[in-house]
Design a protein around this motif. Structure first.
Motif, mmCIF file in Angstrom:
data_model
loop_
_atom_site.group_PDB
_atom_site.id
_atom_site.type_symbol
_atom_site.label_atom_id
_atom_site.label_comp_id
_atom_site.label_asym_id
_atom_site.label_seq_id
_atom_site.Cartn_x
_atom_site.Cartn_y
_atom_site.Cartn_z
ATOM 1 N N TRP A 31 15.610 24.367 -37.552
ATOM 2 C CA TRP A 31 16.481 24.635 -36.401
ATOM 3 C C TRP A 31 17.017 23.302 -35.888
ATOM 4 C CZ3 TRP A 31 17.684 29.502 -34.505
ATOM 5 C CH2 TRP A 31 16.918 30.568 -34.987
ATOM 6 N N PRO A 32 18.234 23.295 -35.319
ATOM 7 C CA PRO A 32 18.776 22.020 -34.836
ATOM 8 C C PRO A 32 18.079 21.478 -33.591
ATOM 9 C CG PRO A 32 20.278 23.833 -34.344
ATOM 10 C CD PRO A 32 19.222 24.389 -35.255
ATOM 11 N N CYS A 33 17.587 22.375 -32.718
ATOM 12 C CA CYS A 33 16.937 21.929 -31.470
ATOM 13 C C CYS A 33 17.801 20.877 -30.765
ATOM 14 C CB CYS A 33 15.549 21.370 -31.754
ATOM 15 S SG CYS A 33 14.466 22.480 -32.655
ATOM 16 N N PRO A 34 19.031 21.213 -30.398
ATOM 17 C CA PRO A 34 19.956 20.189 -29.891
ATOM 18 C C PRO A 34 19.484 19.499 -28.612
ATOM 19 C CG PRO A 34 20.845 22.401 -29.579
ATOM 20 C CD PRO A 34 19.665 22.549 -30.469
ATOM 21 N N ASP A 35 18.712 20.187 -27.789
ATOM 22 C CA ASP A 35 18.249 19.566 -26.549
ATOM 23 C C ASP A 35 17.306 18.402 -26.812
ATOM 24 O OD1 ASP A 35 19.755 21.342 -25.130
ATOM 25 O OD2 ASP A 35 18.082 22.623 -24.513
ATOM 26 N N ARG A 36 16.671 18.375 -27.980
ATOM 27 C CA ARG A 36 15.764 17.271 -28.311
ATOM 28 C C ARG A 36 16.525 16.059 -28.833
ATOM 29 N NH1 ARG A 36 10.889 18.680 -31.880
ATOM 30 N NH2 ARG A 36 10.061 16.914 -30.748
ATOM 31 N N GLY A 37 17.726 16.283 -29.362
ATOM 32 C CA GLY A 37 18.574 15.172 -29.796
ATOM 33 C C GLY A 37 18.054 14.410 -31.003
ATOM 34 N N LEU A 38 17.311 15.082 -31.894
ATOM 35 C CA LEU A 38 16.681 14.395 -33.019
ATOM 36 C C LEU A 38 17.204 14.823 -34.373
ATOM 37 C CD1 LEU A 38 12.943 14.480 -31.811
ATOM 38 C CD2 LEU A 38 14.453 12.488 -31.878
ATOM 39 N N PHE A 39 18.137 15.769 -34.420
ATOM 40 C CA PHE A 39 18.446 16.320 -35.738
ATOM 41 C C PHE A 39 19.229 15.361 -36.631
ATOM 42 C CE2 PHE A 39 21.965 18.353 -33.238
ATOM 43 C CZ PHE A 39 23.068 17.960 -33.983
ATOM 44 N N VAL A 40 19.987 14.428 -36.051
ATOM 45 C CA VAL A 40 20.685 13.454 -36.899
ATOM 46 C C VAL A 40 19.688 12.452 -37.473
ATOM 47 C CG1 VAL A 40 22.394 11.615 -36.977
ATOM 48 C CG2 VAL A 40 22.898 13.709 -35.713
ATOM 49 N N GLU A 41 18.790 11.965 -36.645
ATOM 50 C CA GLU A 41 17.738 11.057 -37.126
ATOM 51 C C GLU A 41 16.890 11.738 -38.200
ATOM 52 O OE1 GLU A 41 13.587 9.602 -35.112
ATOM 53 O OE2 GLU A 41 15.412 9.224 -33.949
ATOM 54 N N THR A 42 16.594 13.013 -37.984
ATOM 55 C CA THR A 42 15.816 13.782 -38.952
ATOM 56 C C THR A 42 16.573 13.932 -40.266
ATOM 57 O OG1 THR A 42 14.709 14.975 -37.148
ATOM 58 C CG2 THR A 42 14.713 16.027 -39.325
ATOM 59 N N TRP A 43 17.868 14.210 -40.172
ATOM 60 C CA TRP A 43 18.703 14.355 -41.371
ATOM 61 C C TRP A 43 18.711 13.073 -42.198
ATOM 62 C CZ3 TRP A 43 20.254 17.809 -44.493
ATOM 63 C CH2 TRP A 43 21.398 17.650 -45.295
ATOM 64 N N LYS A 44 18.744 11.930 -41.536
ATOM 65 C CA LYS A 44 18.726 10.657 -42.271
ATOM 66 C C LYS A 44 17.437 10.519 -43.082
ATOM 67 C CE LYS A 44 21.763 8.225 -39.029
ATOM 68 N NZ LYS A 44 21.864 7.187 -37.962
ATOM 69 N N PHE A 89 22.251 25.979 -38.085
ATOM 70 C CA PHE A 89 23.148 25.009 -37.472
ATOM 71 C C PHE A 89 24.490 25.670 -37.166
ATOM 72 C CE2 PHE A 89 19.958 22.112 -38.179
ATOM 73 C CZ PHE A 89 20.315 20.765 -38.005
ATOM 74 N N THR A 90 25.075 25.309 -36.039
ATOM 75 C CA THR A 90 26.397 25.789 -35.654
ATOM 76 C C THR A 90 27.463 24.857 -36.233
ATOM 77 O OG1 THR A 90 26.554 24.451 -33.652
ATOM 78 C CG2 THR A 90 25.404 26.583 -33.456
ATOM 79 N N PRO A 91 28.754 25.231 -36.152
ATOM 80 C CA PRO A 91 29.796 24.306 -36.620
ATOM 81 C C PRO A 91 29.732 22.942 -35.949
ATOM 82 C CG PRO A 91 30.717 26.492 -36.381
ATOM 83 C CD PRO A 91 29.321 26.562 -35.823
ATOM 84 N N ALA A 92 29.428 22.907 -34.648
ATOM 85 C CA ALA A 92 29.352 21.620 -33.945
ATOM 86 C C ALA A 92 28.190 20.776 -34.463
ATOM 87 C CB ALA A 92 29.206 21.850 -32.441
ATOM 88 N N HIS A 93 27.053 21.398 -34.707
ATOM 89 C CA HIS A 93 25.900 20.660 -35.251
ATOM 90 C C HIS A 93 26.232 20.108 -36.636
ATOM 91 C CE1 HIS A 93 23.438 23.750 -32.771
ATOM 92 N NE2 HIS A 93 23.769 22.724 -32.007
ATOM 93 N N LEU A 94 26.860 20.922 -37.454
ATOM 94 C CA LEU A 94 27.225 20.478 -38.805
ATOM 95 C C LEU A 94 28.190 19.305 -38.754
ATOM 96 C CD1 LEU A 94 27.777 23.961 -40.490
ATOM 97 C CD2 LEU A 94 25.893 22.379 -40.964
ATOM 98 N N ALA A 148 25.131 41.494 -32.142
ATOM 99 C CA ALA A 148 24.094 42.047 -33.019
ATOM 100 C C ALA A 148 23.104 41.000 -33.512
ATOM 101 C CB ALA A 148 24.736 42.754 -34.206
ATOM 102 N N ARG A 149 23.129 39.791 -32.928
ATOM 103 C CA ARG A 149 22.137 38.780 -33.313
ATOM 104 C C ARG A 149 20.735 39.289 -33.010
ATOM 105 N NH1 ARG A 149 22.459 33.240 -34.000
ATOM 106 N NH2 ARG A 149 24.465 33.016 -32.928
ATOM 107 N N LEU A 150 19.826 39.129 -33.955
ATOM 108 C CA LEU A 150 18.437 39.551 -33.793
ATOM 109 C C LEU A 150 17.510 38.386 -33.486
ATOM 110 C CD1 LEU A 150 18.296 41.994 -36.844
ATOM 111 C CD2 LEU A 150 18.568 42.610 -34.432
ATOM 112 N N GLY A 151 17.854 37.190 -33.962
ATOM 113 C CA GLY A 151 17.008 36.013 -33.768
ATOM 114 C C GLY A 151 17.475 35.171 -32.583
ATOM 115 N N PRO A 152 16.874 33.987 -32.411
ATOM 116 C CA PRO A 152 17.226 33.118 -31.284
ATOM 117 C C PRO A 152 18.621 32.521 -31.413
ATOM 118 C CG PRO A 152 15.083 32.538 -32.247
ATOM 119 C CD PRO A 152 15.742 33.478 -33.189
ATOM 120 N N ASP A 153 19.136 32.053 -30.291
ATOM 121 C CA ASP A 153 20.408 31.337 -30.238
ATOM 122 C C ASP A 153 20.155 29.881 -30.643
ATOM 123 O OD1 ASP A 153 22.733 29.971 -29.602
ATOM 124 O OD2 ASP A 153 22.989 30.953 -27.655
#
Length: 276
Positions: free
Chosen positions: A111-124, A143-148, A266-271
């Motif tokens: 999950w991107p967890c955008p509030d934590r701000g770590l997904f770019v560092e993690t991707w590296k 990931f959403t389009p913005a995260h990607l 119709a989303r069943l999982g988390p946002d």
């Protein structure tokens, strides 16, 4: 004879089976038997994750399968709590240990967890795993389009896959368009809507016309759209049913009728913008 499953070519040039077995919520004790049955039926892709708690069972099934390791496509995922430079490496090492493998075919940020701000560092760090040869391909999930766009802009490395909730009642057209622009394969989790698609009258009617089940029609819709689908089941009969997709075709009219089932609510999982 086991079914031969077609592959899609990822943007790094590697092939990925278009249908795999998801093992979410599969108990560790049952995992070796269920995964072994799937491999015997022709499945060559297995999708697990650290948070599922069954990586060791997947690894045991692989060792007992009696087929070459290179014939299998194994995916696992980094859990949210482990994002960040040090946590990512520790978690990846632990996943490989539990799986009993020296590499995985695909490693995903769960999950991107955008509030934590770590997904770019993690991707590296995932990029480094790929360079080390311990993750043959790398991608993301939820990931959403913005995260990607942020990942790509800040690292220049495009994920090969984005694994997202996708089923006939939640078709994610805008996100799929973003994938197409970047050459990212769409991989569907909950491709049967956690079983809810099986009661849909449109799918049931199409199924009757083909002498198939609603599950087979829904999964065939994923295949014909060019997605990877990873239905989860622990029922041997459904393991066989879910892979029997490659000897019939939905017509353009049937595909169009399924397209009308899409519902934005119709989303069943988390946002993904708030989860984690």
């Amino acid at each position: 004879m086991p079914v031969r499953i077609p592959t899609l070519t990822l943007n790094d040039g590697r092939p990925m089976p278009q249908l795999g077995l998801g093992v979410y919520q599969l108990e560790e004790a049952r995992t070796p038997d269920i995964v072994g049955r799937a491999i015997a039926a022709g499945y060559r892709a297995i999708d697990t994750a650290a948070i599922y708690g069954n990586e060791a069972g997947v690894g045991r099934a692989i060792r007992e399968a009696g087929i070459p390791r290179d014939d299998l496509f194994v995916t696992t995922k980094l859990w949210n709590d482990d994002q960040g430079l040090d946590g990512t490496r520790r978690a990846f090492d632990a996943s490989l240990t539990r799986l009993g493998l020296d590499r995985v075919d695909l490693y995903l940020i769960h999950w991107p967890c955008p509030d934590r701000g770590l997904f770019v560092e993690t991707w590296k760090e995932l990029i480094r795993f790929r360079e080390e040869g311990r993750a043959s391909s790398i991608g993301v999930s939820n990931f959403t389009p913005a995260h990607l766009q942020r990942l790509i802009s800040e690292t220049g490395v495009v994920p090969v896959v984005n694994q997202i909730e996708l089923h006939p009642h939640f078709q994610q057209a805008a996100l799929r368009d973003a994938h197409a622009r970047h050459g990212i394969v769409t991989e569907s989790w909950s491709p049967l809507g956690q079983g809810r698609e099986l009661a849909d009258p449109v799918l049931a009617g199409i199924a009757r016309a083909h002498g198939r089940s609603p599950a087979q029609v829904a999964l065939r819709w994923h295949v014909q759209n060019g997605f990877v689908a990873i239905p989860k089941t622990a029922t041997p009969a459904r393991i066989a049913e879910n892979v029997a997709l490659f000897d019939f075709t939905l017509s353009p009219d049937e595909m169009a009728r399924i397209a009308t089932l899409d519902r934005p609510d119709a989303r069943l999982g988390p946002d993904p913008d708030s989860f984690g």
